[in-house]
Write a protein that holds these residues in place. Structure first.
Motif, PDB file in Angstrom:
ATOM      1  N   ASN A 128       0.810  -1.224   0.000  1.00  0.00           N
ATOM      2  CA  ASN A 128       0.000   0.000   0.000  1.00  0.00           C
ATOM      3  C   ASN A 128       0.844   1.275   0.000  1.00  0.00           C
ATOM      4  N   GLU A 129       1.956   1.216  -0.684  1.00  0.00           N
ATOM      5  CA  GLU A 129       2.837   2.375  -0.823  1.00  0.00           C
ATOM      6  C   GLU A 129       3.078   2.610  -2.323  1.00  0.00           C
ATOM      7  N   PRO A 130       3.533   3.787  -2.693  1.00  0.00           N
ATOM      8  CA  PRO A 130       3.801   4.044  -4.114  1.00  0.00           C
ATOM      9  C   PRO A 130       4.767   3.020  -4.705  1.00  0.00           C
ATOM     10  N   MET A 131       4.493   2.611  -5.951  1.00  0.00           N
ATOM     11  CA  MET A 131       5.393   1.693  -6.632  1.00  0.00           C
ATOM     12  C   MET A 131       5.412   2.018  -8.126  1.00  0.00           C
ATOM     13  N   SER A 132       6.414   1.591  -8.798  1.00  0.00           N
ATOM     14  CA  SER A 132       6.507   1.779 -10.237  1.00  0.00           C
ATOM     15  C   SER A 132       5.430   0.974 -10.938  1.00  0.00           C
ATOM     16  N   LYS A 133       4.826   1.555 -11.976  1.00  0.00           N
ATOM     17  CA  LYS A 133       3.783   0.839 -12.703  1.00  0.00           C
ATOM     18  C   LYS A 133       4.319  -0.404 -13.410  1.00  0.00           C
ATOM     19  N   THR A 134       5.637  -0.467 -13.569  1.00  0.00           N
ATOM     20  CA  THR A 134       6.213  -1.654 -14.205  1.00  0.00           C
ATOM     21  C   THR A 134       6.080  -2.884 -13.319  1.00  0.00           C
ATOM     22  N   LEU A 135       5.817  -2.689 -12.034  1.00  0.00           N
ATOM     23  CA  LEU A 135       5.701  -3.815 -11.103  1.00  0.00           C
ATOM     24  C   LEU A 135       4.273  -4.350 -10.978  1.00  0.00           C
ATOM     25  N   LEU A 136       3.308  -3.646 -11.564  1.00  0.00           N
ATOM     26  CA  LEU A 136       1.908  -4.051 -11.422  1.00  0.00           C
ATOM     27  C   LEU A 136       1.628  -5.405 -12.066  1.00  0.00           C
ATOM     28  N   LYS A 137       2.454  -5.783 -13.022  1.00  0.00           N
ATOM     29  CA  LYS A 137       2.235  -7.027 -13.760  1.00  0.00           C
ATOM     30  C   LYS A 137       2.132  -8.238 -12.835  1.00  0.00           C
ATOM     31  N   SER A 166     -10.975  -0.244 -19.432  1.00  0.00           N
ATOM     32  CA  SER A 166      -9.630  -0.281 -18.855  1.00  0.00           C
ATOM     33  C   SER A 166      -8.794   0.870 -19.403  1.00  0.00           C
ATOM     34  N   VAL A 167      -7.833   1.287 -18.598  1.00  0.00           N
ATOM     35  CA  VAL A 167      -6.978   2.413 -18.967  1.00  0.00           C
ATOM     36  C   VAL A 167      -5.518   2.011 -18.754  1.00  0.00           C
ATOM     37  N   TYR A 168      -4.737   2.084 -19.824  1.00  0.00           N
ATOM     38  CA  TYR A 168      -3.321   1.709 -19.845  1.00  0.00           C
ATOM     39  C   TYR A 168      -3.230   0.185 -19.932  1.00  0.00           C
ATOM     40  N   TRP A 169      -2.112  -0.305 -20.440  1.00  0.00           N
ATOM     41  CA  TRP A 169      -2.043  -1.709 -20.844  1.00  0.00           C
ATOM     42  C   TRP A 169      -2.161  -2.702 -19.693  1.00  0.00           C
ATOM     43  N   ASN A 170      -1.600  -2.366 -18.508  1.00  0.00           N
ATOM     44  CA  ASN A 170      -1.682  -3.347 -17.416  1.00  0.00           C
ATOM     45  C   ASN A 170      -3.129  -3.538 -16.945  1.00  0.00           C
ATOM     46  N   SER A 171      -3.928  -2.468 -16.983  1.00  0.00           N
ATOM     47  CA  SER A 171      -5.354  -2.607 -16.671  1.00  0.00           C
ATOM     48  C   SER A 171      -6.093  -3.293 -17.820  1.00  0.00           C
ATOM     49  N   GLY A 172      -5.591  -3.093 -19.055  1.00  0.00           N
ATOM     50  CA  GLY A 172      -6.196  -3.752 -20.204  1.00  0.00           C
ATOM     51  C   GLY A 172      -6.114  -5.263 -20.112  1.00  0.00           C
ATOM     52  N   ARG A 173      -5.024  -5.765 -19.584  1.00  0.00           N
ATOM     53  CA  ARG A 173      -4.900  -7.212 -19.403  1.00  0.00           C
ATOM     54  C   ARG A 173      -5.977  -7.727 -18.450  1.00  0.00           C
ATOM     55  N   ILE A 174      -6.209  -6.970 -17.376  1.00  0.00           N
ATOM     56  CA  ILE A 174      -7.239  -7.367 -16.408  1.00  0.00           C
ATOM     57  C   ILE A 174      -8.611  -7.362 -17.072  1.00  0.00           C
ATOM     58  N   ASN A 196       1.568   3.749 -26.352  1.00  0.00           N
ATOM     59  CA  ASN A 196       1.770   2.395 -26.856  1.00  0.00           C
ATOM     60  C   ASN A 196       3.267   2.125 -27.036  1.00  0.00           C
ATOM     61  N   SER A 197       3.638   0.910 -26.790  1.00  0.00           N
ATOM     62  CA  SER A 197       5.046   0.537 -26.743  1.00  0.00           C
ATOM     63  C   SER A 197       5.737   0.704 -28.097  1.00  0.00           C
ATOM     64  N   ARG A 198       5.123   0.213 -29.167  1.00  0.00           N
ATOM     65  CA  ARG A 198       5.774   0.262 -30.477  1.00  0.00           C
ATOM     66  C   ARG A 198       5.926   1.704 -30.961  1.00  0.00           C
ATOM     67  N   GLY A 199       4.960   2.530 -30.635  1.00  0.00           N
ATOM     68  CA  GLY A 199       5.084   3.934 -31.004  1.00  0.00           C
ATOM     69  C   GLY A 199       6.210   4.618 -30.247  1.00  0.00           C
ATOM     70  N   ARG A 200       6.355   4.282 -28.988  1.00  0.00           N
ATOM     71  CA  ARG A 200       7.450   4.847 -28.191  1.00  0.00           C
ATOM     72  C   ARG A 200       8.815   4.453 -28.787  1.00  0.00           C
ATOM     73  N   VAL A 201       8.960   3.163 -29.081  1.00  0.00           N
ATOM     74  CA  VAL A 201      10.237   2.674 -29.620  1.00  0.00           C
ATOM     75  C   VAL A 201      10.521   3.306 -30.982  1.00  0.00           C
ATOM     76  N   PRO A 207       9.967  -5.062 -22.618  1.00  0.00           N
ATOM     77  CA  PRO A 207       9.844  -5.494 -24.028  1.00  0.00           C
ATOM     78  C   PRO A 207       8.600  -6.326 -24.308  1.00  0.00           C
ATOM     79  N   GLU A 208       8.103  -7.081 -23.294  1.00  0.00           N
ATOM     80  CA  GLU A 208       6.928  -7.924 -23.518  1.00  0.00           C
ATOM     81  C   GLU A 208       5.624  -7.119 -23.606  1.00  0.00           C
ATOM     82  N   ARG A 209       5.684  -5.839 -23.236  1.00  0.00           N
ATOM     83  CA  ARG A 209       4.480  -5.004 -23.213  1.00  0.00           C
ATOM     84  C   ARG A 209       3.773  -4.973 -24.570  1.00  0.00           C
ATOM     85  N   GLU A 210       4.529  -4.862 -25.654  1.00  0.00           N
ATOM     86  CA  GLU A 210       3.906  -4.736 -26.973  1.00  0.00           C
ATOM     87  C   GLU A 210       3.031  -5.928 -27.320  1.00  0.00           C
ATOM     88  N   PHE A 211       3.425  -7.116 -26.847  1.00  0.00           N
ATOM     89  CA  PHE A 211       2.641  -8.313 -27.146  1.00  0.00           C
ATOM     90  C   PHE A 211       1.339  -8.336 -26.338  1.00  0.00           C
TER      91      PHE A 211
END
Length: 782
Positions: free
Chosen positions: A75-84, A110-118, A137-142, A151-155
């Motif tokens: 219940n503390e702030p964390m990087s969104k990369t850890l939500l997976k 859903s909003v943003y890819w990690n919520s999209g998976r849910i 989106n990941s591919r647009g960023r790259v 790297p797995e985000r795009e899939f």
């Protein structure tokens, strides 16, 4: 349980303001959705991560939206990369809460890819479609050279985009990414947004001439600086010079733009008002195009060259955004009148600067303009209505500022979302629950604030309000919030202390509506806060109201005990209200004598109102003259003549007969019965407190005849109960049972109320009020 939406946003909690740490636009986006759902009474369950220990696990954000904060880690702030790694856990928690609702949601969003998976997993389990907001989106960023930490985000994104029913993007550029990089069908993409030049968002000065600061501070900070440092607190005069502005057209010089209709409408007003008619400015076009339009104008008025020499017609030519922005600063209302317009960006640019717009129902104008909120919509080619709408701004020059405040709010909302809520509703419900039709069905002037020199206002700080409350009550305010109802004509604060509730009312100088249809005191464009406050305060004292706790004359503040509405649903309850009014209306001998002396001069209504307001303190005599049977029908005759061109002849003839019928009231027989009358007493002002009926809002208390103080209550009763005209005799027979009422006088005052409504609706709202006309005709027969 009604249908609802499930909103999944594990990364962004709406409680967090953008600009701090990783908090950004996505957090604001979530807040905007919940706010809009609340306005439209759409039920929503929002799921996010609990990232602060002090935020509750479950919070009722507004009446319709509940926020659930799920435990992910500590219940503390964390990087969104850890939500997976909490994906499966979040799916199960959300599923459990949904099952408790007793009904499945209409749609998942859903909003943003990690919520999209849910959402994708829940969609399969519950067999419910989901909508997904991209954010990035990941591919647009790259592709643009940005680093991608996962790297797995795009899939995952590809899977989400394939499964979602709708994909919501913030720009065309992002939509192009989805189509080219993810092979998404364009028909499932919803795009919002269009660029507005900075010169319209931050013009060279604000409406009260405070210059734009050469700084990168936000627009909000610029506004705050202007409120604090603009040296206009003590105006030298109350002349209207700063409110006198031009009618303006901006755009191509093309015959399909309706320029000939615009000039025809302006020319009608010029013939009527001559030098009092504001100039018509036209910006845009090449010289050959301007000459073409000039030739069209000369067909309407051969003296065009003279109008140009006098500065009544001004051609600005083609100028850049900074020049256009400057032109708009001295514009009363922007005129657009295209036969067809898929967009019409200039309407939004004008609204950004606080300029209302009169446009045709095409493009952005159709999407954003609501009558009497931020401008008007007029059908293409309807020169009469276009002229009538333009005339409002001649008769009431401060109307531009009042509607302009709404225009800024509308443009701000539009730029932040660009059809934000409607496009979301389309994704959820195929465009149901859109408020546009409702607003068009009942156009109304939503507020009457003026914030233009010399009538400049600013909202008091919470600390000022709390200090006033403590001084009057001896208590410390535990809760304080301002009501945001746009229809309020004053600032109203709700206060709680020691389990008691209070209301604080702040009166401010506001727009006068009557100059737009009533020639009596037609140059009094504002209702003075000092006069309104003093009148109301003395009325509360005069009737010894149990609601009044305290007041501050310098700040025009009243502290009142909170009462509950008293619903007048029967004739018996109506009679109770009327008896209460008649028992609390005494005036002094001096007030009575002053009133009689002025009335017996038999001056015009205009001069009589001026003398009454100047010589009798503690009362306000409204230009409608509702307090006097004789004066109100004299005013009625003047209103008819003033608005002759706006009223259909069939209605006009009935109104003439009405004036003749009721003008026979003998004033001298009523002077002995004078008392204090609130000429604006409606059902909205009737409350119940501590076992007794109490009235609120006494700003329009005058000296007058007893029937004048209760006529609007009967007027409201007839409308709210939808009484047939055949039922009116029985109603007035019941009124005859009340001591102190003269029914013939009462019928006359009630009739004037319906007469007034008919005039107002024809002139202000351009509608023919046939129902009220039938009632008026029946009142003439009684």
């Amino acid at each position: 349980m009604e249908r609802y939406i499930v909103l999944i946003t594990m990364h962004a909690d709406p409680a967090m303001a953008p600009g701090y740490d990783e908090w950004g636009g996505i957090h604001t986006y979530m807040k905007e959705l919940l706010d809009e759902f609340g306005k439209r009474k759409i039920r929503c369950l929002m799921f996010t991560r609990r990232s602060m220990q002090y935020l509750p696990y479950e919070e009722q954000y507004n009446e319709y939206c509940t926020v659930y904060r799920l435990t992910n880690g500590d219940n503390e702030p964390m990087s969104k990369t850890l939500l997976k790694k909490y994906h499966s856990q979040n799916v199960e928690q959300i599923l459990e809460i949904i099952k408790k609702q007793g009904r499945l949601p209409e749609k998942l969003h859903s909003v943003y890819w990690n919520s999209g998976r849910i959402a994708a997993d829940l969609s399969e389990k519950l067999e419910i479609p989901f909508v997904h907001s991209i954010i990035s989106n990941s591919r647009g960023r790259v592709k643009r050279g940005a680093y991608e930490p996962m790297p797995e985000r795009e899939f995952y994104e590809q899977e989400i985009y394939d499964k979602a029913q709708w994909l919501i993007c913030v720009s065309d550029d992002e939509a192009a990414d989805l189509m080219t990089l993810y092979n998404v069908d364009k028909d499932k993409i919803v795009v919002a947004g269009q660029y507005i030049h900075e010169s319209f968002v931050m013009p060279s000065h604000d409406p009260n001439d405070f210059p734009r600061l050469n700084s990168t501070i936000s627009r909000g900070s610029q506004i705050a600086a202007a409120e604090k440092y603009n040296k206009i607190a003590q105006p030298k005069s109350y002349d209207t010079f700063w409110a006198q502005k031009a009618f303006t057209y901006i755009g191509r010089m093309d015959r399909n733009k309706g320029l000939k209709h615009i000039f025809s409408s302006w020319n009608m007003l010029y013939n009527k008002y001559k030098n009092l008619c504001p100039p018509l400015w036209l910006a845009g076009g090449s010289l050959p195009e301007i000459e073409m339009i000039r030739s069209d104008f000369k067909e309407i008025n051969p003296d065009l060259t003279i109008l140009e020499q006098y500065g009544k017609i001004v051609w600005w030519g083609c100028i850049d955004p900074y020049g256009l922005s400057t032109v708009l600063l001295r514009t009363s209302v922007l005129l657009t009148h295209s036969l067809y317009e898929p967009g019409g960006r200039v309407a939004v640019e004008a609204m950004c600067e606080g300029v209302p717009v009169i446009g045709t129902p095409n493009g952005f104008a159709k999407d954003t303009i609501t009558d009497w909120y931020n401008g008007f919509l007029v059908k293409f080619g309807d020169v009469a209505e276009l002229s009538a709408r333009m005339e409002h701004f001649i008769r009431q020059p401060y109307l531009s500022n009042t509607l302009g405040q709404n225009a800024i709010a509308a443009a701000k909302e539009l730029m932040g979302s660009w059809r934000f809520i409607e496009k979301h509703l389309k994704c959820y419900f195929d465009c149901e629950s859109s408020p546009k039709d409702e607003n068009n069905a009942k156009p109304v002037l939503s507020h009457k604030k003026i914030n233009l020199y010399p009538y400049c206002i600013s909202r008091y700080s919470d600390e000022t309000i709390k200090q006033f409350f403590h001084k009057c009550s001896g208590c410390t305010a535990e809760q304080l919030h301002i009501l945001t109802n746009q229809n309020n004509s004053s600032d109203v604060y709700m206060v709680k202390c020691n389990n008691n509730q209070y209301v604080i009312k702040r009166t401010y100088t506001r727009l006068a509506i009557s100059p737009m249809y009533n020639p009596v005191r037609k140059n009094e464009y504002a209702r003075n806060a000092g006069k309104m406050f003093k009148t109301e305060l003395q009325a509360y004292k005069r009737i010894n109201s149990p609601l009044l706790v305290g007041y501050d004359e310098f700040h025009a503040l009243l502290l009142l005990k909170k009462a509950e509405p008293f619903y007048v649903s029967s004739v018996d309850r109506l009679k109770l209200c009327i008896k209460n009014v008649l028992n609390n209306c005494q005036i002094s001998k001096d007030e009575r004598e002053k009133y009689i002396d002025i009335i017996l001069l038999n001056d015009t209504p205009d001069k009589t109102i001026e003398k009454l307001n100047n010589e009798i303190e503690d009362f306000f005599f409204d230009p409608s003259c509702r307090f006097s049977g004789k004066l109100c029908w004299q005013t009625a005759a003047e209103m008819l003549n003033y608005n002759r061109s706006s009223i259909p002849s069939c209605i006009f003839m009935v109104l003439i007969d009405c004036v003749k019928h009721f003008s026979s009231t003998d004033e001298e027989n009523t002077l002995e019965r004078l008392c204090a009358v609130n000429t604006d007493l409606t059902f909205d002002h009737v409350y119940f407190f501590d076992g007794q009926i109490c009235m609120i809002d006494h700003e329009k208390t005058a000296v007058g005849e007893p029937e004048a103080g209760v006529a609007r209550l009967i007027h409201d009763f007839i409308i709210q109960q939808k009484l047939e005209k055949s039922m009116l005799p029985e109603l007035f027979l019941a009124m005859n049972e009340i001591d102190g009422l003269r029914v013939r006088n009462l019928i006359s005052f009630v009739a004037f109320g319906f007469f007034h409504d008919i005039i107002e609706k024809n002139v202000i709202y351009c509608t023919n009020d046939t129902e009220n006309l039938k009632i008026l005709q029946e009142l003439m027969r009684l």
